[in-house]
Design a protein around this motif. Structure first.
Motif, short mmCIF file in Angstrom:
data_model
loop_
_atom_site.label_atom_id
_atom_site.label_comp_id
_atom_site.label_asym_id
_atom_site.label_seq_id
_atom_site.Cartn_x
_atom_site.Cartn_y
_atom_site.Cartn_z
N GLY A 1 36.39 123.17 -14.09
CA GLY A 1 35.14 123.03 -13.36
C GLY A 1 35.23 123.36 -11.88
N GLY A 2 36.41 123.80 -11.43
CA GLY A 2 36.58 124.16 -10.02
C GLY A 2 36.60 122.97 -9.07
N VAL A 3 37.01 121.81 -9.56
CA VAL A 3 37.08 120.60 -8.75
C VAL A 3 38.53 120.38 -8.33
CG1 VAL A 3 36.72 118.10 -8.69
CG2 VAL A 3 35.14 119.56 -9.97
N PRO B 1 31.97 115.55 -4.34
CA PRO B 1 30.95 114.50 -4.31
C PRO B 1 31.20 113.46 -5.42
CG PRO B 1 29.92 116.66 -4.20
CD PRO B 1 31.38 116.89 -4.48
N GLN B 2 30.91 112.21 -5.09
CA GLN B 2 31.15 111.11 -6.02
C GLN B 2 30.45 111.33 -7.36
OE1 GLN B 2 33.54 109.16 -5.16
NE2 GLN B 2 33.46 108.07 -7.09
N ALA B 3 29.26 111.90 -7.34
CA ALA B 3 28.53 112.16 -8.59
C ALA B 3 29.29 113.16 -9.46
CB ALA B 3 27.13 112.67 -8.29
N LEU B 4 29.91 114.14 -8.85
CA LEU B 4 30.69 115.13 -9.60
C LEU B 4 31.93 114.49 -10.20
CD1 LEU B 4 30.96 118.07 -10.47
CD2 LEU B 4 32.09 118.54 -8.29
N ILE B 5 32.59 113.61 -9.45
CA ILE B 5 33.76 112.91 -9.97
C ILE B 5 33.36 111.99 -11.12
CG2 ILE B 5 35.59 111.25 -9.42
CD1 ILE B 5 36.01 114.12 -8.30
#
Length: 132
Positions: A64-66, A100-104
């Motif tokens: 996911g590119g994180v 971002p916390q939402a993405l995590i």
């Protein structure tokens, strides 16, 4: 009597520089993975969950590119020691990232769905002894 078995698997920024962690190589983390666990059946079962979740967090983050700086997974479960019946396994995740916390949170939720060992345990598994 319910006896608890806790383990911790850490990578990246959560690796301890000293201590009793056992270091294992890991394809997505240059420093490998640190494992803090006793060596009993109950600990090893819980370690399978922690290791799978940690591994899949890195795999899914890469897809996911994180970027993850570090991951720590603590897994704990109990057994009724009079029958050696598992009372279940729970795990908690810590992630070090600028994402971002939402993405995590979405990453952790995805891993909870796709991680192979937790999925297999949730469905139950037959264990048989072979002849050799």
């Amino acid at each position: 009597m319910d006896e608890r078995f806790a383990v911790v698997a850490s990578a990246g920024s959560f690796l301890k520089k000293d201590g009793d962690d056992v270091r294992l190589p890991h394809q997505w983390t240059p420093g490998g993975v640190g494992v803090r666990s006793a060596f009993t059946g109950g600990h090893v079962l819980n370690l399978a969950v922690a290791a799978c979740v940690l591994n899949d967090l890195y795999r899914e983050a890469e897809a996911g590119g994180v970027e993850l700086r570090g991951v720590r997974v603590r897994a704990e479960g109990g057994f009724d020691t009079s029958r050696w019946k598992s009372s279940g396994i729970s795990y908690a995740v810590e992630v070090d990232s600028d994402a971002p916390q939402a993405l995590i949170a979405a990453l952790i939720a995805t891993v909870d769905e796709v991680a192979e060992i937790p999925r297999a345990l949730r469905q139950g598994a037959a264990v048989t002894r072979s002849a050799g």
